[in-house]
Design a protein around this motif. Structure first.
Motif, PDB file in Angstrom:
ATOM      1  N   ALA A   9      -4.485  41.291 -20.276  1.00 46.13           N
ATOM      2  CA  ALA A   9      -3.441  41.198 -19.257  1.00 46.13           C
ATOM      3  C   ALA A   9      -4.111  41.205 -17.888  1.00 46.13           C
ATOM      4  O   ALA A   9      -5.059  41.969 -17.650  1.00 46.13           O
ATOM      5  CB  ALA A   9      -2.479  42.369 -19.381  1.00 46.13           C
ATOM      6  N   THR A  10      -3.649  40.351 -16.980  1.00 52.51           N
ATOM      7  CA  THR A  10      -4.302  40.195 -15.681  1.00 52.51           C
ATOM      8  C   THR A  10      -3.521  40.894 -14.579  1.00 52.51           C
ATOM      9  O   THR A  10      -2.306  40.732 -14.457  1.00 52.51           O
ATOM     10  CB  THR A  10      -4.468  38.706 -15.332  1.00 52.51           C
ATOM     11  OG1 THR A  10      -5.277  38.081 -16.330  1.00 52.51           O
ATOM     12  CG2 THR A  10      -5.131  38.531 -13.984  1.00 52.51           C
ATOM     13  N   ARG A  16      -3.449  42.386  -1.961  1.00 54.58           N
ATOM     14  CA  ARG A  16      -2.932  43.742  -1.802  1.00 54.58           C
ATOM     15  C   ARG A  16      -3.977  44.655  -1.157  1.00 54.58           C
ATOM     16  O   ARG A  16      -5.160  44.604  -1.479  1.00 54.58           O
ATOM     17  CB  ARG A  16      -2.517  44.316  -3.164  1.00 54.58           C
ATOM     18  CG  ARG A  16      -1.461  43.471  -3.863  1.00 54.58           C
ATOM     19  CD  ARG A  16      -1.236  43.915  -5.301  1.00 54.58           C
ATOM     20  NE  ARG A  16      -0.656  45.258  -5.361  1.00 54.58           N
ATOM     21  CZ  ARG A  16      -0.404  45.893  -6.498  1.00 54.58           C
ATOM     22  NH1 ARG A  16      -0.681  45.316  -7.664  1.00 54.58           N
ATOM     23  NH2 ARG A  16       0.118  47.110  -6.480  1.00 54.58           N
ATOM     24  N   THR A  17      -3.512  45.452  -0.221  1.00 47.59           N
ATOM     25  CA  THR A  17      -4.353  46.470   0.396  1.00 47.59           C
ATOM     26  C   THR A  17      -3.853  47.822  -0.079  1.00 47.59           C
ATOM     27  O   THR A  17      -2.729  48.227   0.228  1.00 47.59           O
ATOM     28  CB  THR A  17      -4.285  46.398   1.935  1.00 47.59           C
ATOM     29  OG1 THR A  17      -4.707  45.094   2.361  1.00 47.59           O
ATOM     30  CG2 THR A  17      -5.185  47.464   2.563  1.00 47.59           C
ATOM     31  N   LEU A  18      -4.676  48.509  -0.859  1.00 48.27           N
ATOM     32  CA  LEU A  18      -4.252  49.740  -1.501  1.00 48.27           C
ATOM     33  C   LEU A  18      -5.166  50.897  -1.129  1.00 48.27           C
ATOM     34  O   LEU A  18      -6.363  50.708  -0.900  1.00 48.27           O
ATOM     35  CB  LEU A  18      -4.264  49.573  -3.023  1.00 48.27           C
ATOM     36  CG  LEU A  18      -3.430  48.426  -3.607  1.00 48.27           C
ATOM     37  CD1 LEU A  18      -3.677  48.321  -5.106  1.00 48.27           C
ATOM     38  CD2 LEU A  18      -1.953  48.645  -3.331  1.00 48.27           C
ATOM     39  N   THR A  19      -4.593  52.086  -1.077  1.00 52.93           N
ATOM     40  CA  THR A  19      -5.423  53.279  -0.923  1.00 52.93           C
ATOM     41  C   THR A  19      -6.178  53.511  -2.226  1.00 52.93           C
ATOM     42  O   THR A  19      -5.875  52.899  -3.263  1.00 52.93           O
ATOM     43  CB  THR A  19      -4.559  54.516  -0.627  1.00 52.93           C
ATOM     44  OG1 THR A  19      -3.735  54.795  -1.775  1.00 52.93           O
ATOM     45  CG2 THR A  19      -3.674  54.295   0.591  1.00 52.93           C
ATOM     46  N   ALA A  25      -4.183  53.884  -9.647  1.00 52.51           N
ATOM     47  CA  ALA A  25      -2.939  53.801 -10.417  1.00 52.51           C
ATOM     48  C   ALA A  25      -2.632  52.379 -10.872  1.00 52.51           C
ATOM     49  O   ALA A  25      -1.946  52.175 -11.882  1.00 52.51           O
ATOM     50  CB  ALA A  25      -1.774  54.340  -9.585  1.00 52.51           C
ATOM     51  N   ALA A  26      -3.137  51.392 -10.151  1.00 52.04           N
ATOM     52  CA  ALA A  26      -2.836  49.991 -10.471  1.00 52.04           C
ATOM     53  C   ALA A  26      -3.728  49.440 -11.576  1.00 52.04           C
ATOM     54  O   ALA A  26      -3.441  48.367 -12.122  1.00 52.04           O
ATOM     55  CB  ALA A  26      -2.993  49.124  -9.214  1.00 52.04           C
ATOM     56  N   LEU A  27      -4.787  50.165 -11.945  1.00 56.50           N
ATOM     57  CA  LEU A  27      -5.758  49.639 -12.896  1.00 56.50           C
ATOM     58  C   LEU A  27      -5.347  49.938 -14.333  1.00 56.50           C
ATOM     59  O   LEU A  27      -4.573  50.856 -14.587  1.00 56.50           O
ATOM     60  CB  LEU A  27      -7.133  50.250 -12.598  1.00 56.50           C
ATOM     61  CG  LEU A  27      -7.694  49.905 -11.216  1.00 56.50           C
ATOM     62  CD1 LEU A  27      -9.011  50.630 -10.988  1.00 56.50           C
ATOM     63  CD2 LEU A  27      -7.869  48.404 -11.052  1.00 56.50           C
ATOM     64  N   ALA A 338     -12.987  53.078  -7.998  1.00 58.74           N
ATOM     65  CA  ALA A 338     -11.719  53.762  -8.277  1.00 58.74           C
ATOM     66  C   ALA A 338     -11.547  53.988  -9.777  1.00 58.74           C
ATOM     67  O   ALA A 338     -10.996  55.004 -10.200  1.00 58.74           O
ATOM     68  CB  ALA A 338     -10.553  52.944  -7.723  1.00 58.74           C
ATOM     69  N   TYR A 339     -12.043  53.052 -10.576  1.00 58.13           N
ATOM     70  CA  TYR A 339     -11.919  53.164 -12.027  1.00 58.13           C
ATOM     71  C   TYR A 339     -12.907  54.186 -12.592  1.00 58.13           C
ATOM     72  O   TYR A 339     -12.575  54.960 -13.495  1.00 58.13           O
ATOM     73  CB  TYR A 339     -12.144  51.790 -12.659  1.00 58.13           C
ATOM     74  CG  TYR A 339     -11.899  51.759 -14.148  1.00 58.13           C
ATOM     75  CD1 TYR A 339     -10.614  51.838 -14.660  1.00 58.13           C
ATOM     76  CD2 TYR A 339     -12.961  51.658 -15.041  1.00 58.13           C
ATOM     77  CE1 TYR A 339     -10.383  51.810 -16.033  1.00 58.13           C
ATOM     78  CE2 TYR A 339     -12.741  51.630 -16.404  1.00 58.13           C
ATOM     79  CZ  TYR A 339     -11.447  51.708 -16.894  1.00 58.13           C
ATOM     80  OH  TYR A 339     -11.227  51.703 -18.247  1.00 58.13           O
ATOM     81  N   GLY A 340     -14.131  54.199 -12.099  1.00 59.77           N
ATOM     82  CA  GLY A 340     -15.139  55.167 -12.553  1.00 59.77           C
ATOM     83  C   GLY A 340     -15.474  55.032 -14.017  1.00 59.77           C
ATOM     84  O   GLY A 340     -15.438  56.002 -14.780  1.00 59.77           O
TER      85      GLY A 340
END
Length: 445
Positions: A9-10, A16-19, A25-27, A338-340
């Protein structure tokens, strides 16, 4: 005929500019997290703490389908497993151990003494943990390589007592898999316990009065090793009673790639981790939409031919896996940080320079000839790594995991006199006058 569904899924983050929190949270993430698993395994852990071996045997019968006659593996079983080990596997284990030993031996930190002032020194000593419990999984795959990854750094660190736990196997009469036992024997580990899952972790932490053979098991000081999400949850629950290395749950791979990446390599590496577990995470991060299409085509071909096809498909199509489109490599680096990820591959132009900018990962694999599979077995690195984003604050297993730093402070009278004013002033400022008095009394004559 409709086109087959995509494996990955993509998620498109290009506009998008995200904190950092929003980005995380989006990953793609697993639906079952460690905290949720901890709720499920808490009763098992508490039962083992209360009832010892009886609780472990009950849990083994329930979860592993076998109730071992004894939890302790007899030395004769270890010797027999090594004698019957395929010579090719023995040679591979010896080579893997030699490579890990070479890396770990070079990373033992020496004792260091700093002269703070004349007559005043602080020495950093590195002291091994006395007794450790090493966990080796035994579920969908037999992992003798995890014996190597746990045992060798502990031995290099100088650990005095090593206990290794691995799940009992119904096929082998309640003993761990013979290849696991052979690897233990090869490395000189003699205290081996047939206990897996949360109950195995709890047994290592709390010990037991009698394992069924008339002898008890002392609890350990530190528990290390990989496992599924329930093993990770059990480690979270016993932390504080014992130390743990990290919460190493279901495996993860993230690949940061650009248009120069070979889609066949990318697909093969995503599949290699997906075959571990339906909960394994395989994530592609790229600024090249055409690479996603090419990787999907490769996945369609390679998954079809894979031995563990069903398991791989589940993992690739699960919520924990996917492709993430980014604007450029700068955004890609923000995404992987962010994913780590437990394992992070860099398949870009100038991969070494890109890898040097990464701050959060269990291990980083640089360039097209450093696949994660190499690290699993024979790179010399360790494959017991933090998962679930915990690489933000912890690292992988290594010789330092088994060593404790102790400061040794040695000041003479003149050196103490030089520090007296600063120390007593701070003691007074903190409202702890007895602290200052303990220094002043030494100059009362």
């Amino acid at each position: 005929m409709p086109a087959p569904a995509a494996f990955l899924a993509t998620t498109d983050l290009r506009s998008r500019t995200l904190t950092a929190a929003e980005l995380s949270a989006a990953l793609p993430r697993a639906a079952l997290d460690v905290e949720a698993a901890a709720v499920a395994v808490r009763p098992v852990v508490e039962d083992v703490a209360a009832r010892g071996a009886a609780a472990v045997l009950d849990a083994s019968e329930r979860f592993d389908g076998i109730r071992p006659e004894h939890l302790r593996v007899p030395q004769a079983a270890l010797d027999r497993a090594l004698a019957e080990l395929d010579p090719a596997i023995r040679s591979a284990l010896e080579e893997a151990a030699a490579r890990v030993r070479r890396v770990d031996s070079a990373q033992v930190r020496p004792e260091e003494t700093v002269q703070v002032v004349p007559g005043g020194t602080v020495t950093q000593r590195w002291v091994p943990v006395r007794r450790v419990g090493l966990y080796v999984p035994g579920g969908r795959a037999v992992l003798p390589s995890s014996v190597v990854m746990n045992v060798v750094p502990a031995q290099i660190a100088g650990v005095e007592q090593i206990v290794l736990a691995s799940p009992p196997q119904a096929e082998f009469g309640g003993l761990p898999h013979p290849t696991i036992l052979a690897a233990c024997a090869l490395l000189g580990v003699t205290e081996v316990i047939a206990a897996g899952g949360a109950q195995g972790i709890a047994l290592l932490a709390y010990g037991a009065d009698d394992l069924g053979d008339g002898a008890g098991l002392a609890g350990v000081d530190l528990v290390t090793g990989p496992g599924n999400v329930y093993v990770a949850a059990a480690k979270r629950l016993v932390r504080g009673t014992v130390g743990i290395d990290a919460e190493a749950g279901p495996t993860e791979i993230a690949i940061l790639a650009d248009a120069t990446a070979d889609p066949a390599f990318v697909a093969a590496d995503l599949i290699s981790q997906a075959e571990h577990d339906p909960l394994a995470a395989s994530v592609l991060v790229t600024d090249a939409p055409q690479l996603v299409d090419a990787v999907e085509a490769e996945l369609a071909a390679q998954v079809q031919a894979a031995h563990h096809r069903e398991r791989i498909e589940q993992a690739l199509r699960g919520p924990q896996s996917g492709a993430v489109l980014v604007e450029d490599l700068a955004q890609g680096l923000a995404v992987v940080d962010a994913y780590g990820a437990e394992h992070l591959e860099i398949l870009t132009a100038d991969a070494a320079a890109v890898a040097a900018r990464v701050t959060n990962a269990g291990a980083i694999f640089v360039g097209p000839h450093s696949p994660v599979s190499l690290g699993d077995y024979a790179a010399g690195s360790n494959h017991v790594l933090p998962t679930g984003g915990t690489s933000r604050f912890t690292g992988g297993l290594g010789v330092q995991t088994f060593l404790r730093g102790i400061h040794v402070i040695a000041y003479d009278r003149d050196a103490l006199a030089g520090a007296r004013r600063a120390a007593t002033t701070l003691a007074a400022a903190e409202g702890l006058p007895a602290h200052g008095a303990a220094i002043d009394v030494r100059f009362a004559d």
